[in-house]
Motif scaffolding. Structure first.
Motif, PDB file in Angstrom:
ATOM      1  N   LEU A  26     -33.348  14.082 -37.771  1.00 12.60           N
ATOM      2  CA  LEU A  26     -32.472  12.772 -37.896  1.00 12.60           C
ATOM      3  C   LEU A  26     -31.361  12.941 -38.851  1.00 12.60           C
ATOM      4  N   ALA A  27     -31.288  13.720 -39.816  1.00 11.87           N
ATOM      5  CA  ALA A  27     -30.033  13.801 -40.517  1.00 11.87           C
ATOM      6  C   ALA A  27     -28.970  14.552 -39.786  1.00 11.87           C
ATOM      7  N   LYS A  28     -29.167  15.770 -39.037  1.00  9.63           N
ATOM      8  CA  LYS A  28     -28.465  16.415 -38.260  1.00  9.63           C
ATOM      9  C   LYS A  28     -27.600  15.462 -37.295  1.00  9.63           C
ATOM     10  N   THR A  29     -28.767  14.634 -36.496  1.00 10.95           N
ATOM     11  CA  THR A  29     -28.264  13.523 -35.233  1.00 10.95           C
ATOM     12  C   THR A  29     -27.319  12.792 -36.248  1.00 10.95           C
ATOM     13  N   TRP A  30     -27.685  12.061 -37.083  1.00 11.46           N
ATOM     14  CA  TRP A  30     -26.679  11.053 -38.077  1.00 11.46           C
ATOM     15  C   TRP A  30     -25.351  11.742 -38.366  1.00 11.46           C
ATOM     16  N   ARG A  31     -25.330  12.993 -38.907  1.00 15.55           N
ATOM     17  CA  ARG A  31     -24.060  13.650 -39.321  1.00 15.55           C
ATOM     18  C   ARG A  31     -23.262  14.026 -38.070  1.00 15.55           C
ATOM     19  N   ASP A  32     -23.757  14.555 -37.017  1.00 16.57           N
ATOM     20  CA  ASP A  32     -22.923  14.634 -35.797  1.00 16.57           C
ATOM     21  C   ASP A  32     -22.402  13.563 -35.275  1.00 16.57           C
ATOM     22  N   LYS A  33     -22.730  12.429 -35.510  1.00 13.64           N
ATOM     23  CA  LYS A  33     -22.475  10.835 -34.730  1.00 13.64           C
ATOM     24  C   LYS A  33     -21.185  10.692 -36.003  1.00 13.64           C
ATOM     25  N   LEU A  34     -21.535  10.899 -37.151  1.00 14.57           N
ATOM     26  CA  LEU A  34     -20.230  10.493 -38.149  1.00 14.57           C
ATOM     27  C   LEU A  34     -19.032  11.385 -37.915  1.00 14.57           C
ATOM     28  N   MET A  35     -19.416  12.867 -37.562  1.00 13.92           N
ATOM     29  CA  MET A  35     -18.391  13.805 -37.457  1.00 13.92           C
ATOM     30  C   MET A  35     -17.388  13.199 -36.272  1.00 13.92           C
ATOM     31  N   ILE A  36     -18.234  12.772 -35.328  1.00 13.91           N
ATOM     32  CA  ILE A  36     -17.352  12.157 -34.144  1.00 13.91           C
ATOM     33  C   ILE A  36     -16.590  11.083 -34.365  1.00 13.91           C
ATOM     34  N   LYS A  37     -17.045  10.203 -35.195  1.00 11.66           N
ATOM     35  CA  LYS A  37     -16.198   9.067 -35.653  1.00 11.66           C
ATOM     36  C   LYS A  37     -15.203   9.654 -36.537  1.00 11.66           C
ATOM     37  N   TYR A  38     -15.327  10.552 -37.481  1.00  5.72           N
ATOM     38  CA  TYR A  38     -14.145  10.847 -38.147  1.00  5.72           C
ATOM     39  C   TYR A  38     -13.212  11.923 -37.293  1.00  5.72           C
ATOM     40  N   SER A  39     -13.464  12.215 -36.037  1.00  3.20           N
ATOM     41  CA  SER A  39     -12.573  12.962 -35.409  1.00  3.20           C
ATOM     42  C   SER A  39     -11.646  12.073 -34.880  1.00  3.20           C
ATOM     43  N   LYS A  40     -11.817  11.014 -34.683  1.00  2.65           N
ATOM     44  CA  LYS A  40     -10.819  10.061 -34.473  1.00  2.65           C
ATOM     45  C   LYS A  40      -9.737   9.595 -35.505  1.00  2.65           C
ATOM     46  N   VAL A  41      -9.923   9.966 -37.004  1.00  2.00           N
ATOM     47  CA  VAL A  41      -9.223   9.879 -37.780  1.00  2.00           C
ATOM     48  C   VAL A  41      -8.558  11.166 -37.995  1.00  2.00           C
TER      49      VAL A  41
ATOM     50  N   PRO B   3      -8.044  14.087 -35.576  1.00  2.59           N
ATOM     51  CA  PRO B   3      -8.398  14.626 -34.372  1.00  2.59           C
ATOM     52  C   PRO B   3      -7.963  16.150 -34.535  1.00  2.59           C
ATOM     53  N   MET B   4      -7.181  16.578 -35.349  1.00  4.20           N
ATOM     54  CA  MET B   4      -6.583  18.053 -35.320  1.00  4.20           C
ATOM     55  C   MET B   4      -7.862  19.050 -35.893  1.00  4.20           C
ATOM     56  N   TYR B   5      -8.731  18.506 -36.347  1.00  4.55           N
ATOM     57  CA  TYR B   5      -9.807  19.371 -36.833  1.00  4.55           C
ATOM     58  C   TYR B   5     -10.846  19.657 -35.659  1.00  4.55           C
ATOM     59  N   GLY B   6     -10.855  19.004 -34.591  1.00  9.50           N
ATOM     60  CA  GLY B   6     -12.037  19.147 -33.593  1.00  9.50           C
ATOM     61  C   GLY B   6     -13.259  18.854 -33.787  1.00  9.50           C
ATOM     62  N   TRP B   7     -13.432  17.810 -34.819  1.00 14.42           N
ATOM     63  CA  TRP B   7     -14.917  17.743 -35.132  1.00 14.42           C
ATOM     64  C   TRP B   7     -15.661  16.997 -34.052  1.00 14.42           C
ATOM     65  N   GLN B   8     -15.229  16.348 -33.015  1.00 12.81           N
ATOM     66  CA  GLN B   8     -16.152  16.017 -31.489  1.00 12.81           C
ATOM     67  C   GLN B   8     -16.551  17.262 -31.159  1.00 12.81           C
ATOM     68  N   ARG B   9     -15.897  18.428 -31.303  1.00 10.37           N
ATOM     69  CA  ARG B   9     -16.598  19.474 -30.618  1.00 10.37           C
ATOM     70  C   ARG B   9     -17.321  20.283 -31.563  1.00 10.37           C
ATOM     71  N   ASN B  10     -16.902  20.732 -32.873  1.00 14.62           N
ATOM     72  CA  ASN B  10     -17.622  21.633 -34.020  1.00 14.62           C
ATOM     73  C   ASN B  10     -18.241  20.870 -34.870  1.00 14.62           C
TER      74      ASN B  10
END
Length: 86
Positions: free
Chosen positions: A32-47, A49-56
């Motif tokens: 649950l924690a990993k799933t939540w964190r992955d979704k959070l990182m996808i949101k942060y990737s919009k703020v 974008p240069m870090y590629g968090w939607q991928r990594n």
């Protein structure tokens, strides 16, 4: 709690090395924690974008490390991650 004891919470709390392999409740919480964190990182990737968090997802991939070198750290970078990197 999964891992070695690093803080005191209360007398009822125990820390278990490899707890996610031994206790289904810790394993479920880890998922649950990993799933939540992955979704959070996808949101942060919009703020940021240069870090590629939607991928990594913020893991120390070559892409992520190169972005830190090129763009510096952000306010959401974990100090513990940067300590091991820099």
């Amino acid at each position: 709690i999964d891992g070695k004891k690093t803080f005191f919470l209360n007398n009822k709390t125990s820390f278990e090395k490899s707890g996610d392999k031994r206790f289904v409740s810790i394993a479920a919480a880890s998922i649950l924690a990993k799933t939540w964190r992955d979704k959070l990182m996808i949101k942060y990737s919009k703020v940021y974008p240069m870090y590629g968090w939607q991928r990594n997802k913020g893991y120390g991939t070559a892409e992520h490390r190169e972005a830190i070198i090129n763009y510096g750290k952000t306010k959401i970078h974990r100090k513990s991650f940067l300590k091991n990197f820099l």
